[in-house]
Scaffold this active site. Structure first.
Site, PDB file in Angstrom:
ATOM      1  N   LYS A 285      -9.873 -10.479 -17.341  1.00 43.38           N
ATOM      2  CA  LYS A 285     -10.053 -10.321 -18.902  1.00 43.38           C
ATOM      3  C   LYS A 285      -9.083 -11.599 -19.365  1.00 43.38           C
ATOM      4  O   LYS A 285      -9.528 -12.178 -20.393  1.00 43.38           O
ATOM      5  CB  LYS A 285      -9.448  -9.242 -19.483  1.00 43.38           C
ATOM      6  CG  LYS A 285      -9.700  -9.002 -21.002  1.00 43.38           C
ATOM      7  CD  LYS A 285     -10.837  -7.923 -21.197  1.00 43.38           C
ATOM      8  CE  LYS A 285     -11.278  -7.843 -22.712  1.00 43.38           C
ATOM      9  NZ  LYS A 285     -12.486  -7.098 -22.555  1.00 43.38           N
TER      10      LYS A 285
ATOM     11  N   GLU B 195       5.043 -10.707  -6.423  1.00 41.97           N
ATOM     12  CA  GLU B 195       4.048 -11.064  -7.552  1.00 41.97           C
ATOM     13  C   GLU B 195       4.532 -10.291  -8.971  1.00 41.97           C
ATOM     14  O   GLU B 195       3.828 -10.400  -9.945  1.00 41.97           O
ATOM     15  CB  GLU B 195       2.767 -10.155  -6.970  1.00 41.97           C
ATOM     16  CG  GLU B 195       2.653  -8.748  -6.687  1.00 41.97           C
ATOM     17  CD  GLU B 195       3.124  -8.245  -5.677  1.00 41.97           C
ATOM     18  OE1 GLU B 195       3.707  -9.002  -5.039  1.00 41.97           O
ATOM     19  OE2 GLU B 195       2.724  -7.082  -5.346  1.00 41.97           O
TER      20      GLU B 195
ATOM     21  N   HIS C 110       8.223  -7.628  -3.476  1.00 42.14           N
ATOM     22  CA  HIS C 110       6.930  -7.793  -4.120  1.00 42.14           C
ATOM     23  C   HIS C 110       7.056  -9.149  -5.181  1.00 42.14           C
ATOM     24  O   HIS C 110       7.576  -9.012  -6.179  1.00 42.14           O
ATOM     25  CB  HIS C 110       6.433  -6.565  -5.290  1.00 42.14           C
ATOM     26  CG  HIS C 110       6.002  -5.552  -4.097  1.00 42.14           C
ATOM     27  ND1 HIS C 110       4.654  -5.328  -4.085  1.00 42.14           N
ATOM     28  CD2 HIS C 110       6.581  -4.419  -3.918  1.00 42.14           C
ATOM     29  CE1 HIS C 110       4.383  -4.240  -3.266  1.00 42.14           C
ATOM     30  NE2 HIS C 110       5.684  -3.639  -3.399  1.00 42.14           N
TER      31      HIS C 110
ATOM     32  N   SER D 291     -22.331  -7.697 -28.526  1.00 50.10           N
ATOM     33  CA  SER D 291     -21.865  -6.638 -29.267  1.00 50.10           C
ATOM     34  C   SER D 291     -20.771  -7.137 -30.295  1.00 50.10           C
ATOM     35  O   SER D 291     -20.384  -6.313 -31.240  1.00 50.10           O
ATOM     36  CB  SER D 291     -21.014  -5.660 -28.123  1.00 50.10           C
ATOM     37  OG  SER D 291     -19.978  -6.273 -27.576  1.00 50.10           O
ATOM     38  N   GLY D 292     -20.146  -8.215 -29.817  1.00 48.37           N
ATOM     39  CA  GLY D 292     -19.120  -8.682 -30.756  1.00 48.37           C
ATOM     40  C   GLY D 292     -17.944  -8.605 -29.927  1.00 48.37           C
ATOM     41  O   GLY D 292     -16.515  -9.294 -30.547  1.00 48.37           O
ATOM     42  N   GLY D 293     -17.823  -8.039 -28.965  1.00 49.00           N
ATOM     43  CA  GLY D 293     -16.591  -7.814 -27.965  1.00 49.00           C
ATOM     44  C   GLY D 293     -16.322  -9.081 -27.246  1.00 49.00           C
ATOM     45  O   GLY D 293     -17.183 -10.114 -27.332  1.00 49.00           O
ATOM     46  N   VAL D 294     -15.185  -9.088 -26.678  1.00 49.21           N
ATOM     47  CA  VAL D 294     -14.830 -10.593 -26.193  1.00 49.21           C
ATOM     48  C   VAL D 294     -15.567 -10.907 -24.975  1.00 49.21           C
ATOM     49  O   VAL D 294     -16.374 -12.352 -24.827  1.00 49.21           O
ATOM     50  CB  VAL D 294     -13.387 -10.332 -25.350  1.00 49.21           C
ATOM     51  CG1 VAL D 294     -12.885 -11.710 -24.646  1.00 49.21           C
ATOM     52  CG2 VAL D 294     -12.351 -10.208 -26.614  1.00 49.21           C
ATOM     53  N   ASP D 295     -15.959  -9.912 -23.986  1.00 47.89           N
ATOM     54  CA  ASP D 295     -16.726 -10.523 -22.852  1.00 47.89           C
ATOM     55  C   ASP D 295     -17.906 -11.002 -23.186  1.00 47.89           C
ATOM     56  O   ASP D 295     -18.506 -11.910 -22.682  1.00 47.89           O
ATOM     57  CB  ASP D 295     -16.690  -9.204 -21.863  1.00 47.89           C
ATOM     58  CG  ASP D 295     -15.597  -8.551 -21.550  1.00 47.89           C
ATOM     59  OD1 ASP D 295     -14.340  -9.242 -21.853  1.00 47.89           O
ATOM     60  OD2 ASP D 295     -15.430  -7.552 -21.193  1.00 47.89           O
ATOM     61  N   SER D 296     -18.816 -10.094 -24.063  1.00 49.65           N
ATOM     62  CA  SER D 296     -20.301 -10.713 -24.134  1.00 49.65           C
ATOM     63  C   SER D 296     -20.091 -11.988 -24.899  1.00 49.65           C
ATOM     64  O   SER D 296     -20.962 -12.690 -24.996  1.00 49.65           O
ATOM     65  CB  SER D 296     -21.193  -9.360 -24.830  1.00 49.65           C
ATOM     66  OG  SER D 296     -20.516  -9.022 -26.136  1.00 49.65           O
TER      67      SER D 296
ATOM     68  N   CYS E 247       5.454  -6.160   1.632  1.00 51.39           N
ATOM     69  CA  CYS E 247       5.555  -4.833   1.672  1.00 51.39           C
ATOM     70  C   CYS E 247       4.915  -4.020   2.920  1.00 51.39           C
ATOM     71  O   CYS E 247       5.203  -4.320   4.002  1.00 51.39           O
ATOM     72  CB  CYS E 247       5.327  -4.028   0.430  1.00 51.39           C
ATOM     73  SG  CYS E 247       6.353  -2.259   0.311  1.00 51.39           S
ATOM     74  N   TYR E 248       3.614  -3.171   2.686  1.00 48.64           N
ATOM     75  CA  TYR E 248       2.960  -2.556   3.880  1.00 48.64           C
ATOM     76  C   TYR E 248       2.417  -3.776   4.690  1.00 48.64           C
ATOM     77  O   TYR E 248       2.358  -3.585   6.004  1.00 48.64           O
ATOM     78  CB  TYR E 248       1.920  -1.857   3.181  1.00 48.64           C
ATOM     79  CG  TYR E 248       1.361  -1.194   4.143  1.00 48.64           C
ATOM     80  CD1 TYR E 248       1.408   0.198   4.570  1.00 48.64           C
ATOM     81  CD2 TYR E 248      -0.251  -1.596   4.526  1.00 48.64           C
ATOM     82  CE1 TYR E 248       0.684   0.999   5.557  1.00 48.64           C
ATOM     83  CE2 TYR E 248      -0.875  -0.915   5.493  1.00 48.64           C
ATOM     84  CZ  TYR E 248      -0.325   0.390   5.965  1.00 48.64           C
ATOM     85  OH  TYR E 248      -1.175   0.935   7.015  1.00 48.64           O
TER      86      TYR E 248
ATOM     87  N   GLY F  49       0.814  -1.127   0.077  1.00 48.91           N
ATOM     88  CA  GLY F  49       0.004   0.199  -0.074  1.00 48.91           C
ATOM     89  C   GLY F  49       0.637   1.085  -0.050  1.00 48.91           C
ATOM     90  O   GLY F  49       1.994   1.015   0.215  1.00 48.91           O
TER      91      GLY F  49
END
Ligand code: XMP
Length: 513
Positions: free
Chosen positions: A369, A172, A170, A224-229, A83-84, A56
């Site tokens: 995503k 990660e 870190h 819509s044609g986008g990835v998520d939908s 860290c924090y 943080g």
């Protein structure tokens, strides 16, 4: 959906918190992020197998620094402070933090003093990523030092009996070369997680849950044609088959042949019930004469809702609306700088469910995503859908600068097609976060053959980015740019000049409007 086996990441506002979550999931264990003031209640309701206290921006002694009740150390659950998080361990166990001993940002050489449990299989000297101003100056009670750097003599600590660990660096971040091994040691060696979280297990569980929630009702999905939908639609179709009804609306500001491709892919290849609505005229009528970008966005958002509402009302028996909401939109992010200013209002279908009395289904509320893409791959969806660049809801309306009309949209569609075609042929598409052309409301003089021309200028934009929040302009090779420029000017009538945008975000934005 909290899983039987999960890791709780307590967020203290680090820019890397989501990265920790992604790493843990990549390692095959489900995890969730909860803000520091809510996490304990969530954990008490459903005990995780491990706890990670994030980094943080604050210093633990600052007056309004975020804190967590000391009972987090008494849950009997293995814990790792990063860290924090390490400094909070110190605060609660009579250690001491020196705010400005040696500030350290960037790579540091870590030397291990103990190669057991947390550092099992890690080289004795290893490179780690530091990003902190404070470091420990007294070892907390019942802890021992297990690693140090030249500047941080107490860089990693443990209380082996209580399975509590803290690291100043870190793990990660990819620059911590053996960070993944360290996280894996924590979740598997120390927390004794079983693992098994992967796209296939997600799909199986999600299908079961969707079936249970939906029963025999119908679900509507705006495709819509986008990835998520797109992935949401295919997943829902696997779960409930013909109970799913998709609606695709052509808003007149899509790329060339986009709607035709959506229909072909989803109706013809995936056999998903799909209603296609060509609302181009309505959208373009309402956009006529509008040059202000925010107004364009509002009109498109409102018109979308109008059209969708009308079309969906035909399916009276539908009780649910499916949306491809992602985890980053859901996380209650800890922001110490106060609410960030809205720079652009982003269009989404929010507002629909309230108005239409739908219940919401959001199968990806817990996914990032890249995880949605992996789910799509597991569902057998083609790469040309899954690896697409993001495309904004208001589409080409915010890429034809100023007034919009059909001829300009058509011109931009042709330019965009050539641009992306060459980017793909050059093998650059997957290196780029987003590539698109912008039609400027500017005409300039040129010469073609023996004749003077006076035509439009297009700007090409290509950026690299991790999350769209910051971006750099892509170093597309000159010879590729040359080909693109030649083809656009030769093939698209009405354009006699092509320029390449070399601004980064910030201070520019990715889109021009
Ligand atoms: P900016 O231009 O703000 O864009 O740097 C960041 C990302 O957001 C996308 N974007 C939008 N997406 N509706 C959307 O759905 C919008 O109104 C909108 N404006 C920008 C942009 O394409 C980029 O990926």
């Amino acid at each position: 959906m909290i899983h039987a086996e999960w890791i709780c990441i307590v967020d203290f506002g680090s820019q890397y918190t989501q990265l920790i979550a992604r790493r843990i999931r990549e390692l095959g264990v489900y995890c969730e992020i909860h803000p520091f003031h809510l996490a304990l209640d969530v954990m008490r309701a459903n005990l995780p197998v491990g706890i990670i206290l994030s980094g943080g921006p604050s210093s633990v002694y600052e007056t309004d620094a975020p804190h967590i009740d000391g009972s987090v150390f008494e849950l009997g659950v293995p814990l790792l402070g990063i860290c924090y998080g390490l400094q909070l361990i110190a605060l609660h166990h009579h250690g001491a933090v020196d705010p400005a001993a040696h500030r350290e940002y960037g790579k540091a050489e870590l030397r291990l003093d103990n190669q057991a449990d947390l550092f099992n299989g890690v080289s004795q000297d290893t490179t780690v990523w530091m990003s902190h101003g404070d470091s420990l100056s007294r070892i907390p009670d019942n802890f021992e030092v297990i690693a140090h750097t030249p500047n941080a003599p107490i860089c990693a600590i443990r209380n082996a009996g209580k399975k509590q660990y803290g690291v100043q660096f870190h793990p990660e971040v990819v620059h911590s070369v053996e960070g993944k091994t360290i996280l894996s040691n924590f979740i598997y060696g120390i927390c004794r997680a079983q693992g098994g979280w992967n796209p296939r297990s997600f799909i199986e569980q999600a299908i079961e849950e969707i079936r249970e929630t939906v029963g025999s009702e119908r679900v509507i999905c705006a495709l819509s044609g986008g990835v998520d939908s797109a992935v949401a639609a295919v997943l829902l179709h696997e779960a409930i088959g013909a109970q799913l009804q998709c609606i695709h609306i052509d808003n007149g500001v899509m790329r060339k042949n986009e709607s035709a491709q959506v229909v072909e892919t989803f109706r013809d290849e995936f056999h998903i019930p799909l209603k296609f609505v060509d609302a181009t005229d309505l959208f373009l009528d309402r956009l006529a004469g509008i040059s202000d970008p925010e107004q364009k966005r509002k009109i498109i958002g409102a018109t979308f809702i109008d059209v969708f509402e009308k079309e969906a009302s035909e399916f009276r028996d539908a009780a649910f609306l499916a949306q491809g909401t992602l985890y980053p939109d859901v996380i209650e992010s800890v922001n110490f700088k106060g609410p960030s200013a809205t720079i652009k209002s982003h269009h989404n279908v929010g507002g629909l469910p309230e108005r239409m009395n739908f219940r919401l289904i959001e199968p990806f509320r817990e996914l990032f995503k890249d995880e949605v893409r992996n789910v799509g791959r597991e569902l057998g969806m083609p790469a040309h859908i899954l690896d697409r660049h993001p495309f904004p809801g208001p589409g080409l309306a915010i890429r034809v600068l100023g007034d919009i009309d059909r001829p300009r949209l058509d011109l931009l569609r042709d330019v965009d097609e050539v641009y992306l075609d060459e980017i793909r042929k050059a093998g650059e598409y997957d290196n780029i976060w987003q590539a698109f052309a912008v039609l400027l409301p500017v005409k300039s003089v040129g010469v073609m053959g023996d004749a003077r021309t006076y035509e439009f200028t297009v700007a090409l934009r290509a950026v690299t980015s991790i999350d769209g929040m910051t971006a750099d302009w892509a170093r597309v090779p000159y010879n590729v740019l040359e080909r693109i420029s030649n083809r656009i000017i030769n093939e698209v009538r009405g354009v006699n000049r092509v320029v390449y945008d070399i601004s980064s975000k910030p201070p520019s934005t990715i889109e021009w409007e």
